[in-house]
Design an enzyme around this catalytic site. Sequence first.
Site, PDB file in Angstrom:
ATOM      1  N   ASP A  15       0.844  -1.188   0.000  1.00 43.07           N
ATOM      2  CA  ASP A  15       0.000   0.000   0.000  1.00 43.07           C
ATOM      3  C   ASP A  15       0.888   1.249   0.000  1.00 43.07           C
ATOM      4  O   ASP A  15       2.089   1.169   0.318  1.00 43.07           O
ATOM      5  CB  ASP A  15      -0.900  -0.032   1.243  1.00 43.07           C
ATOM      6  CG  ASP A  15      -1.791   1.197   1.350  1.00 43.07           C
ATOM      7  OD1 ASP A  15      -2.468   1.517   0.359  1.00 43.07           O
ATOM      8  OD2 ASP A  15      -1.787   1.832   2.422  1.00 43.07           O
ATOM      9  N   ASP A  17      -0.338   5.168   0.883  1.00 45.27           N
ATOM     10  CA  ASP A  17      -0.601   6.142   1.932  1.00 45.27           C
ATOM     11  C   ASP A  17      -0.656   5.472   3.298  1.00 45.27           C
ATOM     12  O   ASP A  17      -1.421   4.538   3.521  1.00 45.27           O
ATOM     13  CB  ASP A  17      -1.913   6.877   1.661  1.00 45.27           C
ATOM     14  CG  ASP A  17      -1.851   7.697   0.375  1.00 45.27           C
ATOM     15  OD1 ASP A  17      -0.811   8.347   0.151  1.00 45.27           O
ATOM     16  OD2 ASP A  17      -2.817   7.682  -0.400  1.00 45.27           O
TER      17      ASP A  17
END
Length: 336
Positions: A15, A17
């Site tokens: 991922d 953020d």
Amino acid sequence: MPETLAERYAGVVCDLDGVVRRGAQAVPYAVDRLLALRVPIVYATNNASLTPQDVANQLLGLGLRVGPTNVVTSSQAGAAYVASLFPPDSPVLAVGGPGVAAALAEAGLRPVDQAEPGVVAVLQGYGADVTAALLAEASYAIEDGATWVATNRDATLPTHRGIAPGNGALIGAVAVATGVQPSAATGKPEAPLYHLSVTRLGVPKTDVLAIGDRLDTDILGAMNAGLDSLWVLTGVDDLVSFARSAGRPVPTYAARDLRALDRPPMVPSVRGQTLRCGSVSLSVDWASGVLRVTDGDDPDALVAATTAALVHGRDVAGASVDALVRLAETAAARLG
């Protein structure tokens, strides 16, 4: 030397953020640890508005070695899903930022911006410049029988100024107008984004580690796709938020940050009221949530052991939410 967590896997889906960056700044330790990996990495994002090249450019600015083929977006997953339903060059209404139309074209479909005759589907993703007029075009196409696919259902979007409406909120506007819901969503926590990422890596999914900070998107998405996961506490969710939400997803591993990749996997053991992980030993009163750390001072082991305690307390010992929160707050205070 013992096998590290990174060495256990042949590919990583990471991922962005909360794991790699916070806004425009890199998360501490993230860039160095990702650069040190000797396996292929795919960066998977629910951000449908940007093209993979846009995302790659942002990551290059943080110091990572990355190209557009190392990025998989929810728009690409959505476009791949639509392409599996309709012939090449089928017209599809693109709702969202530039990433939506680019993904449709990459998948061999023809993106359009009006509900023209023959439109077979609507692919709706987030875009900061999405207008009421474009949402109306989506409504018209859906009312005429077009298949409606959403890139993701995230209701909100964190920004540097606060919380803004996300794609889920824009989907809601179209749903109110049409009286229907999207037939599919392809971003996290749904499995298609992870499936596309695994295909891009070119290794069996049993050899892939998914890394994320959000339990309800990253970790649940990994579970839905059948992937092992590493939950890190550098983003949205923490031990207390885990404790507060019943039925939260269960990560395979949990740690403070990506430095855990360089260490042997933290696998806690549970025996009644005692949990051990590495050098850390926890003693828990499941009725009250009182936690005692009786041995060791290893923060990663404490995170892993506390996560296991929260799962065990919730799913096996029948501890109350208040007790779980007390347990999590005690561990969080010790972590600092």
